[in-house]
Design a protein around this motif. Structure first.
Motif, PDB file in Angstrom:
ATOM      1  N   MET A  57       0.820  -1.210   0.000  1.00 50.49           N
ATOM      2  CA  MET A  57       0.000   0.000   0.000  1.00 50.49           C
ATOM      3  C   MET A  57       0.853   1.259   0.000  1.00 50.49           C
ATOM      4  SD  MET A  57      -3.132  -1.129   2.526  1.00 50.49           S
ATOM      5  CE  MET A  57      -4.125  -2.580   2.117  1.00 50.49           C
ATOM      6  N   HIS A  58       2.036   1.165   0.584  1.00 52.76           N
ATOM      7  CA  HIS A  58       2.942   2.321   0.574  1.00 52.76           C
ATOM      8  C   HIS A  58       3.506   2.556  -0.828  1.00 52.76           C
ATOM      9  CE1 HIS A  58       5.517   5.392   2.015  1.00 52.76           C
ATOM     10  NE2 HIS A  58       6.640   4.697   1.998  1.00 52.76           N
ATOM     11  N   VAL A  69      -3.279   2.345  -1.769  1.00 53.59           N
ATOM     12  CA  VAL A  69      -4.317   1.491  -1.204  1.00 53.59           C
ATOM     13  C   VAL A  69      -5.248   0.967  -2.289  1.00 53.59           C
ATOM     14  CG1 VAL A  69      -6.289   1.418   0.368  1.00 53.59           C
ATOM     15  CG2 VAL A  69      -4.221   2.666   1.020  1.00 53.59           C
ATOM     16  N   VAL A  73      -6.908  -2.568   5.805  1.00 55.94           N
ATOM     17  CA  VAL A  73      -6.460  -1.179   5.670  1.00 55.94           C
ATOM     18  C   VAL A  73      -6.383  -0.499   7.034  1.00 55.94           C
ATOM     19  CG1 VAL A  73      -7.079   1.108   4.774  1.00 55.94           C
ATOM     20  CG2 VAL A  73      -7.246  -0.901   3.294  1.00 55.94           C
ATOM     21  N   ILE A  93      -2.991   1.117   8.722  1.00 58.92           N
ATOM     22  CA  ILE A  93      -2.887   2.488   9.244  1.00 58.92           C
ATOM     23  C   ILE A  93      -2.305   2.470  10.653  1.00 58.92           C
ATOM     24  CG2 ILE A  93      -4.184   4.522   9.989  1.00 58.92           C
ATOM     25  CD1 ILE A  93      -6.219   3.846   7.737  1.00 58.92           C
ATOM     26  N   GLN A 140       1.484   1.473  10.557  1.00 60.60           N
ATOM     27  CA  GLN A 140       2.344   2.551  10.064  1.00 60.60           C
ATOM     28  C   GLN A 140       2.430   3.687  11.082  1.00 60.60           C
ATOM     29  OE1 GLN A 140       4.248   1.859   7.760  1.00 60.60           O
ATOM     30  NE2 GLN A 140       3.377   1.730   5.714  1.00 60.60           N
ATOM     31  N   LEU A 192      -0.940   7.386   3.007  1.00 66.33           N
ATOM     32  CA  LEU A 192      -2.217   6.727   3.296  1.00 66.33           C
ATOM     33  C   LEU A 192      -3.312   7.767   3.507  1.00 66.33           C
ATOM     34  CD1 LEU A 192      -1.033   3.960   5.806  1.00 66.33           C
ATOM     35  CD2 LEU A 192      -1.986   3.566   3.529  1.00 66.33           C
TER      36      LEU A 192
END
Length: 217
Positions: free
Chosen positions: A32-33, A37, A67, A71, A74, A120
């Motif tokens: 996702m980074h 996403v 997800v 979050i 991270q 994100l």
């Protein structure tokens, strides 16, 4: 409620299950980074984490849950890194060391992909008010570390009494996030360093001068 249920479920996992869950979560965070996403599918995560469909869905039955956990991962890891540096911040040189650590870490990927948390947020905050508030809390915690560091600098006499730690911290955070974006688009950390240098120069305007006329470091 969902977060409490996630913690309860995690507490029931075996040691092997925890390892598998962590592998899935970290694979998802990396994807996702790098990809974003929206472009990351559960099939991508399954392949990157070398897990079966049944394993993936046992731990993360839908992308929304995955997800939300990315979050949290991270945010937790980023803020912990920041805490290690900013809880000791009490000088202008310390502020410069903070800048250097951020720029050097981002240089490892040539400036690509941006801030792990900011990237994100840019994708997700407009779609869900609960998610927006979660990001606001994470950034607020990060900003608070800067505010407290700058407050220590003011209280110790490094900065003048009229220095406003809240405003200075906000300017540093804005420069950092803008610098991340410029580095991401140019694949070069130079704009990020310039943005942070300018923000730190603004902080230095409030530095107490010694008798020789130099700033107290």
């Amino acid at each position: 409620m969902a977060e409490r249920e996630t913690r309860t479920e995690a507490s029931r996992l075996t040691a092997r299950g925890m390892v598998t869950r962590d592998r899935i979560l970290r694979a998802a965070a990396d994807l996702m980074h790098v990809k974003g996403v929206a472009a990351t599918t559960l099939d991508h995560v399954r392949a990157a984490s070398a897990t079966s469909k049944s394993q993936l869905y046992r731990h993360f039955p839908d992308k929304e849950l995955l997800v939300s956990q990315v979050i949290e991962l991270q945010a937790t890891e980023l803020i912990e890194r920041q805490r290690q540096q900013l809880e000791r911040l009490n000088s202008l040189r310390g502020l410069e060391r903070w800048r250097d650590a951020l720029v050097q870490r981002n240089a490892l990927r040539g400036g690509a992909y941006g801030c792990p948390l900011g990237s994100l947020a840019s994708e997700l905050v407009d779609g869900d008010d609960e998610v927006r508030l979660a990001f606001a809390g994470h950034f607020g915690e990060w900003l608070g570390l800067l505010v407290r560091g700058l407050t220590r600098m003011r209280d110790s006499g490094t900065l003048r009494p009229d220095a406003d730690p809240d405003k200075l911290a906000t300017s540093l955070m804005a420069a950092l996030q803008g610098g991340y974006l410029l580095a991401q688009t140019s694949r070069d950390v130079t704009p990020m360093k310039v943005a942070l240098d300018m923000a730190i120069d603004h902080v230095k305007l409030y530095a107490v001068k010694s008798r020789s006329g130099e700033s107290v470091l």
